[in-house]
Design a protein around this motif. Structure first.
Motif, PDB file in Angstrom:
ATOM      1  N   UNK A  22       0.812  -1.219   0.000  1.00  0.00           N
ATOM      2  CA  UNK A  22       0.000   0.000   0.000  1.00  0.00           C
ATOM      3  C   UNK A  22       0.843   1.265   0.000  1.00  0.00           C
ATOM      4  N   UNK A  23       1.931   1.239  -0.764  1.00  0.00           N
ATOM      5  CA  UNK A  23       2.776   2.413  -0.944  1.00  0.00           C
ATOM      6  C   UNK A  23       2.157   3.253  -2.061  1.00  0.00           C
ATOM      7  N   UNK A  24       2.071   4.553  -1.860  1.00  0.00           N
ATOM      8  CA  UNK A  24       1.557   5.433  -2.900  1.00  0.00           C
ATOM      9  C   UNK A  24       2.375   5.216  -4.176  1.00  0.00           C
ATOM     10  N   UNK A  60       4.606  -1.983  -4.227  1.00  0.00           N
ATOM     11  CA  UNK A  60       4.844  -3.018  -3.215  1.00  0.00           C
ATOM     12  C   UNK A  60       6.340  -3.342  -3.211  1.00  0.00           C
ATOM     13  N   UNK A  61       6.904  -3.549  -2.036  1.00  0.00           N
ATOM     14  CA  UNK A  61       8.313  -3.945  -1.908  1.00  0.00           C
ATOM     15  C   UNK A  61       8.376  -5.193  -1.032  1.00  0.00           C
ATOM     16  N   UNK A  75      11.067   6.389   9.667  1.00  0.00           N
ATOM     17  CA  UNK A  75      11.307   7.107   8.405  1.00  0.00           C
ATOM     18  C   UNK A  75      10.276   6.704   7.361  1.00  0.00           C
ATOM     19  N   UNK A  76       9.970   5.416   7.303  1.00  0.00           N
ATOM     20  CA  UNK A  76       9.020   4.906   6.317  1.00  0.00           C
ATOM     21  C   UNK A  76       7.662   5.586   6.436  1.00  0.00           C
ATOM     22  N   UNK A  83       1.059   3.079   4.228  1.00  0.00           N
ATOM     23  CA  UNK A  83       1.568   1.735   3.942  1.00  0.00           C
ATOM     24  C   UNK A  83       1.299   0.761   5.083  1.00  0.00           C
ATOM     25  N   UNK A  84       1.395  -0.523   4.745  1.00  0.00           N
ATOM     26  CA  UNK A  84       1.358  -1.575   5.762  1.00  0.00           C
ATOM     27  C   UNK A  84       2.683  -2.331   5.690  1.00  0.00           C
TER      28      UNK A  84
END
Length: 156
Positions: A22-24, A60-61, A75-76, A83-84
Motif C-alpha cells: 500500500x505504498x503510494x 509493493x516492496x 522514516x518509512x 503503507x502496511x
C-alpha cells in the motif's frame, strides 16, 4: 469458439523478511533509497504502479531476509504514511502493521532551515508537528518552517 485465458503475474513468496504494501504509486524508489537497497546481498522484489482496489495504483516492496528496524519504520511512515508492513517468517505473515503518522515527529528528520536552533550544537531534539498527513507536511517546533515530501525525502 475460443476460450480466453486470464494470465496473471505471480511474484515469488519470501520465506523470511518484510513486505511493504500500500505504498503510494511511484514512491518505491524513495523507500529503497532510504533503506539503502538494493545492495549486494539482499534479494528485493518491487512492483510499481500495480492495480489496487482501494488506492487505484500502488507500489509493493518485498525484502528477503530482513526485518525493518524501528528507526527505518519511523522514516518509512514519513515517506508512505498509508503503507502496511508485514513481517514474514517461514512463509507466514507473523505480524501486520498499518503505519500511523502521529501528531509529532521527534528525532527522525532535521529541519531544512539551516538557521534553525535545532541545527546548532544545542542539546535539543529535532521536533516537528504534523500539519497534514496526506500529503505529509511537517512544521518545525522551533522555527516553524514547513517541510514537504521533497524536503523529507532528500534527507534519506
Amino acid at each position: 469458439m475460443f476460450m480466453s485465458e486470464k494470465k496473471e503475474l505471480k511474484v515469488k513468496s519470501i520465506k523470511n523478511g518484510t513486505v511493504i504494501d500500500h505504498i503510494k504509486q511511484n514512491r518505491a524508489a524513495n523507500i529503497l533509497n532510504m533503506l539503502n537497497l538494493p545492495d549486494d546481498e539482499t534479494p528485493v522484489m518491487v512492483a510499481i504502479n500495480v492495480e489496487s482496489s482501494n488506492m487505484g495504483k500502488k507500489d509493493i516492496i518485498k525484502i528477503e531476509g530482513r526485518e525493518l528496524s524501528a528507526d527505518e519504520v519511523d522514516k518509512l511512515v514519513l515517506l508512505a504514511p498509508q503503507a502496511s508492513v508485514n513481517i514474514i517468517r517461514n512463509y507466514e505473515i507473523v505480524s501486520k502493521h498499518n503505519l500511523q503518522l502521529t501528531d509529532e515527529v521527534i528525532d527522525v528528520v532535521k529541519c531544512s532551515n539551516p538557521n534553525c536552533i535545532s541545527n546548532s550544537n544545542e542539546p535539543i531534539q529535532d521536533k516537528f508537528y504534523v500539519q497534514s498527513k496526506e500529503p505529509v507536511l511537517l512544521r518545525c517546533h522551533y522555527c516553524e518552517r514547513t517541510m514537504d515530501f521533497e524536503d523529507i525525502e532528500s534527507q534519506f
